[in-house]
Design an enzyme around this catalytic site. Structure first.
Site, PDB file in Angstrom:
ATOM      1  N   THR A   1       0.845  -1.184   0.000  1.00  0.00           N
ATOM      2  CA  THR A   1       0.000   0.000   0.000  1.00  0.00           C
ATOM      3  C   THR A   1       0.888   1.243   0.000  1.00  0.00           C
ATOM      4  O   THR A   1       2.068   1.176   0.357  1.00  0.00           O
ATOM      5  CB  THR A   1      -0.940  -0.004   1.224  1.00  0.00           C
ATOM      6  OG1 THR A   1      -1.925   1.025   1.058  1.00  0.00           O
ATOM      7  CG2 THR A   1      -0.165   0.225   2.514  1.00  0.00           C
ATOM      8  N   GLU A   2       0.319   2.362  -0.418  1.00  0.00           N
ATOM      9  CA  GLU A   2       1.042   3.634  -0.450  1.00  0.00           C
ATOM     10  C   GLU A   2       2.311   3.568  -1.302  1.00  0.00           C
ATOM     11  O   GLU A   2       3.373   4.035  -0.887  1.00  0.00           O
ATOM     12  CB  GLU A   2       1.396   4.090   0.979  1.00  0.00           C
ATOM     13  CG  GLU A   2       0.188   4.289   1.894  1.00  0.00           C
ATOM     14  CD  GLU A   2      -0.738   5.400   1.417  1.00  0.00           C
ATOM     15  OE1 GLU A   2      -0.249   6.366   0.808  1.00  0.00           O
ATOM     16  OE2 GLU A   2      -1.961   5.284   1.645  1.00  0.00           O
TER      17      GLU A   2
ATOM     18  N   LYS B   1       0.176   3.878  -6.585  1.00  0.00           N
ATOM     19  CA  LYS B   1      -0.614   3.242  -7.644  1.00  0.00           C
ATOM     20  C   LYS B   1      -1.470   4.258  -8.390  1.00  0.00           C
ATOM     21  O   LYS B   1      -1.567   4.225  -9.617  1.00  0.00           O
ATOM     22  CB  LYS B   1      -1.521   2.148  -7.067  1.00  0.00           C
ATOM     23  CG  LYS B   1      -0.819   0.893  -6.629  1.00  0.00           C
ATOM     24  CD  LYS B   1      -1.800  -0.220  -6.297  1.00  0.00           C
ATOM     25  CE  LYS B   1      -2.843   0.190  -5.269  1.00  0.00           C
ATOM     26  NZ  LYS B   1      -2.257   0.584  -3.978  1.00  0.00           N
ATOM     27  N   THR B   2      -2.124   5.149  -7.641  1.00  0.00           N
ATOM     28  CA  THR B   2      -3.012   6.112  -8.294  1.00  0.00           C
ATOM     29  C   THR B   2      -2.226   7.103  -9.140  1.00  0.00           C
ATOM     30  O   THR B   2      -2.615   7.421 -10.266  1.00  0.00           O
ATOM     31  CB  THR B   2      -3.857   6.857  -7.243  1.00  0.00           C
ATOM     32  OG1 THR B   2      -4.653   5.905  -6.524  1.00  0.00           O
ATOM     33  CG2 THR B   2      -4.769   7.870  -7.913  1.00  0.00           C
TER      34      THR B   2
ATOM     35  N   LYS C   1     -11.792   2.199  -9.886  1.00  0.00           N
ATOM     36  CA  LYS C   1     -11.203   1.935  -8.567  1.00  0.00           C
ATOM     37  C   LYS C   1     -12.268   1.139  -7.820  1.00  0.00           C
ATOM     38  O   LYS C   1     -13.091   1.701  -7.094  1.00  0.00           O
ATOM     39  CB  LYS C   1     -10.884   3.250  -7.856  1.00  0.00           C
ATOM     40  CG  LYS C   1     -10.326   3.106  -6.450  1.00  0.00           C
ATOM     41  CD  LYS C   1      -8.856   2.763  -6.445  1.00  0.00           C
ATOM     42  CE  LYS C   1      -8.300   2.776  -5.021  1.00  0.00           C
ATOM     43  NZ  LYS C   1      -6.882   2.402  -4.974  1.00  0.00           N
TER      44      LYS C   1
ATOM     45  N   SER D   1     -11.009   2.507   0.443  1.00  0.00           N
ATOM     46  CA  SER D   1     -11.234   2.932   1.819  1.00  0.00           C
ATOM     47  C   SER D   1     -10.522   4.270   2.005  1.00  0.00           C
ATOM     48  O   SER D   1      -9.669   4.645   1.205  1.00  0.00           O
ATOM     49  CB  SER D   1     -10.719   1.885   2.808  1.00  0.00           C
ATOM     50  OG  SER D   1      -9.372   1.555   2.544  1.00  0.00           O
TER      51      SER D   1
ATOM     52  N   ASP E   1      -8.490   9.190  -4.594  1.00  0.00           N
ATOM     53  CA  ASP E   1      -7.862   8.427  -5.676  1.00  0.00           C
ATOM     54  C   ASP E   1      -8.823   8.258  -6.846  1.00  0.00           C
ATOM     55  O   ASP E   1      -8.451   8.436  -8.014  1.00  0.00           O
ATOM     56  CB  ASP E   1      -7.418   7.059  -5.176  1.00  0.00           C
ATOM     57  CG  ASP E   1      -6.256   7.128  -4.202  1.00  0.00           C
ATOM     58  OD1 ASP E   1      -5.639   8.207  -4.092  1.00  0.00           O
ATOM     59  OD2 ASP E   1      -5.964   6.109  -3.554  1.00  0.00           O
TER      60      ASP E   1
ATOM     61  N   GLU F   1      -7.686  -0.122 -11.052  1.00  0.00           N
ATOM     62  CA  GLU F   1      -6.693   0.027  -9.985  1.00  0.00           C
ATOM     63  C   GLU F   1      -7.111  -0.719  -8.727  1.00  0.00           C
ATOM     64  O   GLU F   1      -8.219  -0.544  -8.216  1.00  0.00           O
ATOM     65  CB  GLU F   1      -6.486   1.508  -9.649  1.00  0.00           C
ATOM     66  CG  GLU F   1      -5.406   1.717  -8.598  1.00  0.00           C
ATOM     67  CD  GLU F   1      -5.388   3.131  -8.036  1.00  0.00           C
ATOM     68  OE1 GLU F   1      -4.991   3.278  -6.858  1.00  0.00           O
ATOM     69  OE2 GLU F   1      -5.772   4.065  -8.757  1.00  0.00           O
TER      70      GLU F   1
END
Length: 233
Positions: free
Chosen positions: A12-13, A16-17, A38, A42, A55, A117
């Protein structure tokens, strides 16, 4: 012909976006029609129009086709925690088959490029025995992997690539993203990149250096879409 890819990350983080939006921007600059989804997000904020995820809004800005928010982000969850936990707290059930149907609808809209995504890394749970990776498996999608360039990136990238392969999917390409620090500040950055290029079974689509502005348009010029556009789903 519509080409559709699932975008995942080594964690995560990892940007990706930013990467997905940069890919959409690069396609737009080539005159292609683009759409994005997407499926699960969350960390959404309450607005007069309902829950909205930053995102998903970025993807809507980057893509060329107009779609309602609910089609871009069908599952919006407020807490910025693991989706299955956020859904449980909200009394909701995450149904991969519903997400498959929504994605198929977007894929049928005759865009040139559709990017779906993911959330977090490859094996994000949706339910006790269901994972977000079940979505690209059901759709039989090739995968784009975003690699966060930092200490441990080789291990994370190889494990993610192995999981994608075990699930019967093709790794179509990967992006090296210096999401936390500039490339010049990462020890042995070039050596890490050389190792990844040699071992990963897919072409590198580009290197994205640290971008304090967060503007995905800056990244578009550093991406090569040709391996994606020449492939067939």
């Amino acid at each position: 012909m519509t080409r559709t890819f699932f975008v995942t990350g080594t964690n995560t983080e990892v940007g990706k976006t930013y990467t997905t939006a940069a890919l959409l921007q690069a396609a737009k600059e080539q005159g292609l029609k683009t759409a994005a989804v997407k499926p699960v997000a969350s960390g959404c904020e309450q607005t007069p129009a309902g829950l909205r995820n930053s995102d998903a809004l970025t993807l809507m800005e980057a893509m060329t086709e107009e779609m309602p928010y609910e089609q871009v982000n069908p599952i919006a969850l407020e807490p910025a925690i693991a989706p299955h936990i956020a859904a449980m707290e909200a009394g909701r059930r995450l149904d991969p088959s519903r997400l498959v149907g929504i994605c198929r609808g977007v894929m049928s809209n005759k865009s040139d490029l559709v990017l779906i995504e993911g959330a977090g890394g490859w094996r994000v749970p949706l339910a006790p025995r269901q994972f977000l990776s079940d979505l690209p498996r059901a759709l039989e999608l090739p995968v784009i992997m975003v690699v966060s360039m930092e200490l441990g990136c080789i291990n994370h990238a190889l494990l993610t690539a192995e999981a994608i392969h075990r699930d019967g999917l093709k790794l179509a390409g990967w992006v090296a993203n210096f999401v936390r620090t500039p490339k010049a500040e990462m020890p042995r950055a070039d050596e890490n990149l050389m190792t990844l290029r040699a071992i990963l079974p897919a072409p590198c689509l580009g290197e994205l250096d640290f971008d304090a502005s967060g503007d995905y348009r800056n990244g578009a010029a550093h991406l090569d879409l040709s391996p994606l556009l020449s492939s067939c789903n």
